[in-house]
Design a protein around this motif. Sequence first.
Motif, PDB file in Angstrom:
ATOM      1  N   LYS A 318       0.837  -1.199   0.000  1.00 49.67           N
ATOM      2  CA  LYS A 318       0.000   0.000   0.000  1.00 49.67           C
ATOM      3  C   LYS A 318       0.877   1.256   0.000  1.00 49.67           C
ATOM      4  O   LYS A 318       0.943   1.972   1.000  1.00 49.67           O
ATOM      5  N   CYS A 321       0.116   4.846   1.824  1.00 47.41           N
ATOM      6  CA  CYS A 321      -0.882   4.662   2.882  1.00 47.41           C
ATOM      7  C   CYS A 321      -0.338   5.188   4.208  1.00 47.41           C
ATOM      8  O   CYS A 321       0.827   4.986   4.543  1.00 47.41           O
ATOM      9  N   ALA A 350     -16.526   4.596   5.519  1.00 46.68           N
ATOM     10  CA  ALA A 350     -15.289   4.171   4.847  1.00 46.68           C
ATOM     11  C   ALA A 350     -15.351   4.538   3.372  1.00 46.68           C
ATOM     12  O   ALA A 350     -16.392   4.414   2.724  1.00 46.68           O
ATOM     13  N   GLY A 351     -14.234   5.023   2.874  1.00 44.77           N
ATOM     14  CA  GLY A 351     -14.153   5.391   1.473  1.00 44.77           C
ATOM     15  C   GLY A 351     -14.494   6.838   1.198  1.00 44.77           C
ATOM     16  O   GLY A 351     -14.179   7.360   0.129  1.00 44.77           O
ATOM     17  N   GLN A 352     -15.156   7.505   2.132  1.00 46.85           N
ATOM     18  CA  GLN A 352     -15.534   8.910   1.929  1.00 46.85           C
ATOM     19  C   GLN A 352     -14.482   9.824   2.545  1.00 46.85           C
ATOM     20  O   GLN A 352     -14.013   9.599   3.651  1.00 46.85           O
ATOM     21  N   PHE A 392      -9.289   9.439   4.030  1.00 49.59           N
ATOM     22  CA  PHE A 392     -10.376   8.464   4.077  1.00 49.59           C
ATOM     23  C   PHE A 392      -9.824   7.141   4.587  1.00 49.59           C
ATOM     24  O   PHE A 392      -8.618   6.871   4.515  1.00 49.59           O
ATOM     25  N   ASP A 394      -9.881   3.039   4.207  1.00 45.86           N
ATOM     26  CA  ASP A 394     -10.242   2.007   3.231  1.00 45.86           C
ATOM     27  C   ASP A 394     -10.967   0.859   3.936  1.00 45.86           C
ATOM     28  O   ASP A 394     -11.246   0.915   5.144  1.00 45.86           O
ATOM     29  N   GLU A 395     -11.242  -0.204   3.193  1.00 49.62           N
ATOM     30  CA  GLU A 395     -12.019  -1.317   3.748  1.00 49.62           C
ATOM     31  C   GLU A 395     -11.279  -2.053   4.868  1.00 49.62           C
ATOM     32  O   GLU A 395     -11.889  -2.762   5.680  1.00 49.62           O
ATOM     33  N   TYR A 400      -5.733   6.952   4.401  1.00 54.74           N
ATOM     34  CA  TYR A 400      -5.032   7.595   3.296  1.00 54.74           C
ATOM     35  C   TYR A 400      -5.264   9.100   3.408  1.00 54.74           C
ATOM     36  O   TYR A 400      -6.391   9.541   3.648  1.00 54.74           O
TER      37      TYR A 400
END
Length: 512
Positions: A318, A321, A350-352, A392, A394-395, A400
């Motif tokens: 990653k 990251c 997550a992701g936003q 944001f 991640d899963e 990040y």
Amino acid sequence: MNLGMVFEFAASRYPDKTALVQDSTRYTFSQLNEEVNRLASSLQKLGVEKRDRVMVLLKNRVETVCLFWAIQKLGAIFTPINLRLSPENTQYCIDDAEPKIVVYEGISRRSVMTAKFHQRPVFIGLENDQGDLTYRELVGRGTTCFESTACNDEDIAVMLYTSGTTGYPKGVPRSHKNEYASTIAHIVQNHYEPLESTLGVMPLYHTMGVRSLLAMCILNGKYVLSTDFDARTALTLLAREKISCLYMIPTMYHELLNDPSFSEFDLTALRKIGYAGAPMTEALTRKCFQMLNPQHFVNHYGSTEIYTFTTCSTLDKKPGCAGKPGIHQQIRVVEADPNGGSSPEDRVPAGQVGEVIVHAGSIEAFKGYWNRPDATRKAIRHNWYFTGDLGFLDEDGDLYIVGRIDEMVISAGENISPMEIEDVLVSHPKVMEAVVLGEEDERWGQIVAAYIVPKDSTITVRELDQFCKQHQKLSNFKRPRKYVFIKEIPKSPSGKILRRELRNENFTKIDF
């Protein structure tokens, strides 16, 4: 636990181990402790007491290190200042800190001598006939015995000034507990072991520099000083001293790996590397793995105010990251509001993308800015520190970072992260560095403008635009609508991009 005791414990544990190296000068822990004690006794005779600020305008050198430890033994506050600050910002720091002692060298003499003081401090110079006393006179007049000062772990040990890329620098007072806890976290997160060695290249007015110094003390490691960063000198020291760990900003790694003489040096002793202070591109991350072959490589995300936020040591999988919270930390990602209207409960899924906040109850966290209750109230709300960084999760729950709230480009109602576009641009073989800004536009509100440091003078705007259009990671609406070729990107000494200088056109354009 105070830092003066930490140093004395180290000196008694391994008195004959090498503690400090500068050029041909080498100190064992015992020799270093003797000079520190002589210095502390002289400073005490000059009236330095607990909580007094000793302002230091020096490069990384033996004198700076000795002053750091002497000040800790006296319970005073080590207050280092960036030598490259403007006269106006230097004056601001002087007014803010009100130092009892000011230590300077030739390069910082003018800033000190032209400054105005509410109450005149004692001036200590490095060179002969400078100041009220020279550093060597202080050491020569001192004794190895002095009256030690009782300190508890909540007393302030260090006051660092934030880089001040916008507005005046802010004083960040850090307690003995803050500094000790942050260093233990640093050791754990970087997988350091007893008797490591490192290159003291990050300035001691920067949290990364202080962390490297303290880590080597706790581990009885060797701290090798480099007064100015130069890739060739750094490579020479890394090879000669068989340095085992390195902690620098990405810019320094870039210069190190791109030095034409890199292959001439044996760096097999270097096993652990880490970076902080600024993002590292995927290309540079891969290059670090390929050319340095580290056993451990960590991205450290944090700040002067709270040393650690998160760390990531899986950069091979990653790159870029920021990872998971540090050992003392709790983080959240909340709705981003430039006006300070969001709260810790406004979490985003997550992701936003949202603003990264860190719990201010951490053992590593400062309590507030020096003489700046207004700034403290803005930064710390509901016992959470609002970083101003956008990111944001991640899963996997890894963080990040995608930029700053005040750097987000809003074009035709779309939020665009400059960092995302910069990563694409630097992957072009003819691009050395890239910075993206939002520029005002009557139709779109803002357009994406890219400032490019070329690696190859044959590069064209058409070529770059086509590259961005075809890149699978970049949506078409995010691609730059303007390109400017420049000689270099303006940066602070800690590697932060000075975007305001690009906005103010304080740079050299290149015409091909």
